[in-house]
Enzyme design. Structure first.
Site, mmCIF file in Angstrom:
data_model
loop_
_atom_site.group_PDB
_atom_site.id
_atom_site.type_symbol
_atom_site.label_atom_id
_atom_site.label_comp_id
_atom_site.label_asym_id
_atom_site.label_seq_id
_atom_site.Cartn_x
_atom_site.Cartn_y
_atom_site.Cartn_z
ATOM 1 N N GLU A 1 2.433 -5.112 -3.310
ATOM 2 C CA GLU A 1 0.975 -5.237 -3.404
ATOM 3 C C GLU A 1 0.280 -3.877 -3.275
ATOM 4 O OE1 GLU A 1 -2.322 -6.985 -0.371
ATOM 5 O OE2 GLU A 1 -0.712 -8.361 -0.933
ATOM 6 N N ASP B 1 -4.451 -15.646 5.172
ATOM 7 C CA ASP B 1 -4.519 -14.189 5.181
ATOM 8 C C ASP B 1 -5.525 -13.679 6.211
ATOM 9 O OD1 ASP B 1 -4.030 -11.592 4.327
ATOM 10 O OD2 ASP B 1 -4.303 -12.075 2.203
#
Length: 588
Positions: free
Chosen positions: A407, A352
């Site tokens: 998300e 990420d």
């Protein structure tokens, strides 16, 4: 003289001597090259003109016909086939290669070390419908429909509507070591988008600039981005297994550091017959009864494969940044960490927080994929660039985020009202170019509520393609579903033999059929705030006669109202979808 390459929509071209024509194998697309122009036509009608200021261009060799077949571990279809005709044109030290496919056109440019790559512009006249995303490092934004350009940078892909039935999608493929990713910059007053490199590439050859061209079905079903990518670098792909995964973060943001909560999600994956569970950020400080080694051992005992989250180490570092950090940033660190993961039985990594798409970042992505492959680790990139064909070159690349997904229900209320239209746009834009880790199928609420119906949510893990499909809701939400709905999710594939668009229009509605092991999984959603009757074109999957079907439709027009379940094929011919509603059907 300055060299310029310009894409223009629906313009005529003044004739020139020495015209050279390149046609697609099915002869529906033609590319006419003169001393100063490249004209792209579809079925005899000019669509886009590429102005190339490379005086004296000469055909370097006779056009070549190519035919290719290759297999994908995941994606729109297992077996991909494409045919193209290509030709090379040379002007001094610059080389232009053009490929004409049945579903589009691609080009790349090479320059010698002493000259710059010629300028490139895509000109889209005012009044032309377009769906484009304002560029962000993480590509997490919307694709609003517009008829005019606006200031600022645009990220790939960009969808254009030329007429009622003809569309084009601009993208990029085969970005390699030493190259940078590019984006589009709007030029005010010129109705043009310049192709702009991110950073200063070391390579003197561009990636493939791609124009998928055809109907919406052609756009959605095209594999042109992977067709143009370098073939697989992994000889034995038998260890690469796409699949559905449980995922903790959406419901419990910081609970991957809680051993007992992680166990709940491992149990969920086992109960739902999902092969994977993702242990997200902060697992390096796991407590409350166990550590990461205990969690991996517990997963193994349950027959569940575990993937682990990592901070890329290149951004969002400092006090308070989540870990683990800096374990992948150098070759030495990667070798140490990946060797450890392989020994512990982990099966993949989620990496990420990447920086913009300059050559250093491109090298980093590719190095992670290469090193992970040697250790038999699957890869999911988050906070990252968009797909550029790498899932063909490195089949262990299962998914990439680069999407404003579920998300975002964590972060603010914007997704609540935006989701229906946004979800109905993604099949025609972002998901066209490669796997998309949207984290779908949430029947309950995260920090912010949702307005999409139960069947809308049930449709998303079929509508959206991803080699690792992360199911984001709470364990009790899935475990308490009606038996037939639960059975559907327990059997849900994450890799497909074929993909067909059955109906749709960007931002309004979408119906996609995906095939696995002889079964068609069909998902449809309504992206509007009004009820809609949807009539899918079932002829594209051989019709419904003498087929066994199970149809899931909404029991109401609000979230939480449940499902109607039918086996009557006549009820599937015209499906009444409530606002923000959906449906799912299996055809055997």
């Amino acid at each position: 003289m300055k060299k310029t390459i310009i894409f223009l929509a629906a313009l005529s071209v003044i004739g020139s001597i020495n015209a050279k024509e390149l046609k697609s194998p099915d002869r529906t697309i033609s590319v006419t090259v003169t001393d100063t122009t490249i004209l792209v036509s579809k079925n005899g009608h000019a669509v886009q003109t590429i102005f190339v200021d490379m005086p004296g261009k000469e055909q370097g060799r006779i056009p070549r016909h190519r035919k290719e077949r290759y297999e994908m571990s995941s994606g729109k279809r297992r077996l991909c086939m494409n045919m193209s005709n290509d030709c090379t044109y040379i002007s001094g030290s610059d080389t232009l290669v053009i490929k004409a496919f049945n579903d589009g056109v691609a080009y790349r440019i090479s320059a010698n070390g002493s000259s710059a790559i010629p300028r490139q512009e895509f000109i889209i006249p005012d009044g032309t419908r377009r769906w484009m995303q304002t560029l962000k490092t993480d590509y997490e934004g919307f694709y609003p429909m517009a008829t005019q350009g606006h200031g600022g940078s645009i990220g790939y892909p960009a969808l254009i509507q030329y007429d009622d039935r003809l569309f084009g999608l601009i993208a990029e493929s085969d970005v390699s070591h030493g190259q940078s990713g590019s984006h589009l910059d709007w030029n005010v007053g010129r109705s043009s988008y310049s192709v702009t490199d991110t950073g200063n590439p070391e390579s003197h050859m561009t990636p493939w600039r791609v124009l998928v061209l055809g109907s919406l079905s052609t756009i959605v079903e095209s594999t042109l981005v992977t067709d143009l990518a370098h073939p697989s670098m992994i000889e034995d792909t038998s260890w690469i297994k796409p699949g559905v995964s449980a995922w903790i973060y959406w419901a419990y943001n910081h609970s991957s550091k809680d051993f007992e909560k992680v166990r709940e999600y491992i149990d969920l994956a086992a109960e739902m017959h999902w092969p994977y569970n993702l242990i997200d950020w902060e697992w390096d400080v796991m407590s409350n009864g166990g550590n990461i080694e205990d969690a991996l051992a517990y997963a193994t005992g349950k027959g569940v494969k575990a993937n682990l989250w990592y901070n890329s180490g290149t951004s969002w570092i400092g006090n308070g940044a989540p870990g683990p950090q800096d374990r992948l940033i150098t070759a030495e660190a990667r070798e140490k960490e990946m060797t450890r993961l392989e020994k512990l039985g982990a099966t993949g990594i989620k990496v990420d927080f990447f920086l913009p798409d300059g050559p250093d970042m491109i090298d980093y992505y590719l190095d992670i994929l290469s090193d992970a492959a040697r250790h038999h680790l699957l890869v999911d990139f988050h906070g990252c660039t968009v797909p550029r064909g790498w899932s063909r070159t490195w089949p262990n690349l299962m998914s990439m985020e680069a999407v404003y997904g579920a998300e975002w229900y964590n972060n603010n209320r914007r997704m609540t009202n935006a989701a229906p239209q946004h979800n109905a746009t993604l099949p025609f834009t972002r998901n066209v170019i490669g796997p998309m880790d949207y984290t779908p199928c949430t029947f309950t609420d995260s920090q912010n509520p949702h307005i999409t119906t139960d069947c809308h949510e049930l449709a998303l893990p079929i509508l959206f393609e991803s080699g690792l499909q992360h199911m984001a809701d709470r364990p009790e939400s899935y475990l308490n579903l009606p038996k037939q709905v639960k059975d559907l999710l327990q059997e849900l594939p994450a890799a497909w033999d074929d993909t067909r668009l059955l109906a749709g229009y960007p931002g309004e509605f979408a119906v996609i059929a995906r095939k696995s092991n002889g079964v068609w999984y069909i998902a449809g959603i309504n992206g509007t705030d009004k009820p809609m009757k949807i009539t899918p074109d079932y002829s594209r999957i051989g019709g419904l006669k003498k087929k066994e079907i199970t149809l899931f439709t909404d029991n109401g027009d609000k979230p939480g109202k449940g499902f109607n379940i039918s086996s009557d094929a006549s009820s599937a011919l015209a499906i009444e979808c409530p606002a923000a509603g959906g449906f799912v059907m299996t055809v055997r």
